[in-house]
Scaffold this motif. Sequence first.
Motif: not given
Length: 94
Positions: A34-61
């Motif tokens: 169950x999720x709580x309303x509280x954001x973990x301290x490590x994520x407070x004041x931060x924004x997520x940046x996400x992207x979709x990459x090929x499996x090869x890029x994911x593996x290499x990184x």
Amino acid sequence: MSRKPSFANLRGTTPAAPAPAPTGSNPAQAGAGEATDKTPPSRQGRKQIAGFFSPEMSFAMHMLARRQGRSLQALMTEAFNDVLRKHGESPVGD
């Protein structure tokens, strides 16, 4: 392979009543998953940046991060700062 159900078929239906809030003083002791309303301290004041990459890029990184003993997030921070420098912007860091 079956398709995921669409939310479009829920239009026009009445929503179910919300589940009652768990009783107890400690939200960390709420039911597993169950999720709580509280954001973990490590994520407070931060924004997520996400992207979709090929499996090869994911593996290499992931392999590079593993070899260097760093997190994937640390490598992405380095890459984003390099792109900012390349385009004449100041690197942001962290």
